[in-house]
Write a protein that holds these residues in place. Sequence first.
Motif, short mmCIF file in Angstrom:
data_model
loop_
_atom_site.label_atom_id
_atom_site.label_comp_id
_atom_site.label_asym_id
_atom_site.label_seq_id
_atom_site.Cartn_x
_atom_site.Cartn_y
_atom_site.Cartn_z
N SER A 61 -3.58 -7.96 -12.63
CA SER A 61 -2.15 -8.03 -12.36
C SER A 61 -1.92 -8.12 -10.86
O SER A 61 -2.73 -7.62 -10.06
N VAL A 62 -0.83 -8.76 -10.48
CA VAL A 62 -0.46 -8.92 -9.08
C VAL A 62 0.82 -8.15 -8.83
O VAL A 62 1.82 -8.35 -9.52
N VAL A 63 0.80 -7.26 -7.84
CA VAL A 63 1.97 -6.45 -7.53
C VAL A 63 2.28 -6.56 -6.05
O VAL A 63 1.39 -6.79 -5.22
N GLY A 64 3.54 -6.39 -5.71
CA GLY A 64 3.94 -6.37 -4.31
C GLY A 64 3.66 -5.02 -3.70
O GLY A 64 3.77 -3.98 -4.35
N MET A 65 3.27 -5.01 -2.43
CA MET A 65 3.07 -3.75 -1.71
C MET A 65 4.43 -3.20 -1.29
O MET A 65 5.41 -3.93 -1.12
N ALA A 66 4.47 -1.88 -1.09
CA ALA A 66 5.72 -1.24 -0.69
C ALA A 66 6.21 -1.77 0.64
O ALA A 66 7.41 -1.83 0.90
N TYR A 67 5.30 -2.15 1.51
CA TYR A 67 5.66 -2.78 2.77
C TYR A 67 4.59 -3.81 3.09
O TYR A 67 3.46 -3.73 2.62
N GLY A 68 4.95 -4.78 3.91
CA GLY A 68 4.04 -5.86 4.24
C GLY A 68 3.45 -5.69 5.62
O GLY A 68 3.21 -4.59 6.08
N ARG A 115 -0.88 1.94 6.48
CA ARG A 115 -0.94 0.86 7.46
C ARG A 115 -0.77 1.38 8.88
O ARG A 115 0.08 2.23 9.16
N SER A 116 -1.58 0.85 9.80
CA SER A 116 -1.40 1.09 11.23
C SER A 116 -1.61 -0.23 11.96
O SER A 116 -2.31 -1.12 11.47
#
Length: 326
Positions: free
Chosen positions: A112-119, A157-158
């Motif tokens: 399955s392909v899902v969007g990340m909470a932020y890009g 993410r950083s």
Amino acid sequence: MSRIERFHPGTMVSDWCSGSIAANGGWAAANPETGAGYYCGGSTGSGVNYVNRLAFFRETTSALSNSLSGGAYGVGATTGTNGTAGYISLGQELAPHYVRGTVNKLIFSTESVVGMAYGLSSTKSGCAGFQNDGTAFYFSFGHSADGDKWTQPSETRSTISNMDYYNYYNLGGVSDSGSHAYSLAGYAGGVGGQDDCTKFTFSNDSRSALASVLSENAYWAEGAANHAGGKGYIAGGTAGAWLDRVVFSSDTFSSVGNDFGSGSGDLGLTTDNNVALYRMGGQSGSSDAVGKMPYSTETCAALTPTLVDGVGKGSCVENHGDTTGL
């Protein structure tokens, strides 16, 4: 001896006579799939959201029913943790459908392909994806020199300043998991494609320059690694038919001496670790070709199966059965 027995000469006659193979689901059960490569996004003249799948052991192709959240070319992609997920940074598309900066996650267990909470922290396209398996994955932005690091498994993410040495864009990437990665070539405005690379070291998130190491000047090049063999391979992009290797331990680049042939510009590269390198699609979005280069021979050849969706300028993630070197 039956025809199917000829394909599996290592199977004992007693197994066939006793029916033990059939009782266990036949040859397919005795030889389970070892992993898959996924060619994500790309262009057929405009950006598309396809995900093409190549099953490594059986060398069959299919299209995922789950697609990317946007149609884009100049995609960057990398596996984050083998057996868990790959990550796709969507590239660019004509207005008003800009999707730059969006990151999708391909979950291997369910495909399955899902969007990340932020890009991405910056809306860039043509990023290079790096894999330090199970520890972190990265997207190097190129043109701005910066990039993002996503710690695994938290997906925190950083931002890393000055990640790319040359500030080119429309990059490719190849990784020696656990050690370092390379951002490959890129576009330098009016002077076109380049043959330089940036080496990025995972232990201290530092960069260094490797000038004029590729055999071709290109942008949108693709890379894939044979982790077990300690080598990476680079091909495609705007330079057409070419194929280079890099020895990770020495940063030594050279031409393989053969390539995937006509139509292999703008291809995708995926790797069945310790087995073979595969070419998927290419030729500015008009090719549905699939090719194979066994690592034991480094000889390229076309395969019979073709992609469900012919596409170029996409990028690949893979789920390996053999984790040697990761």
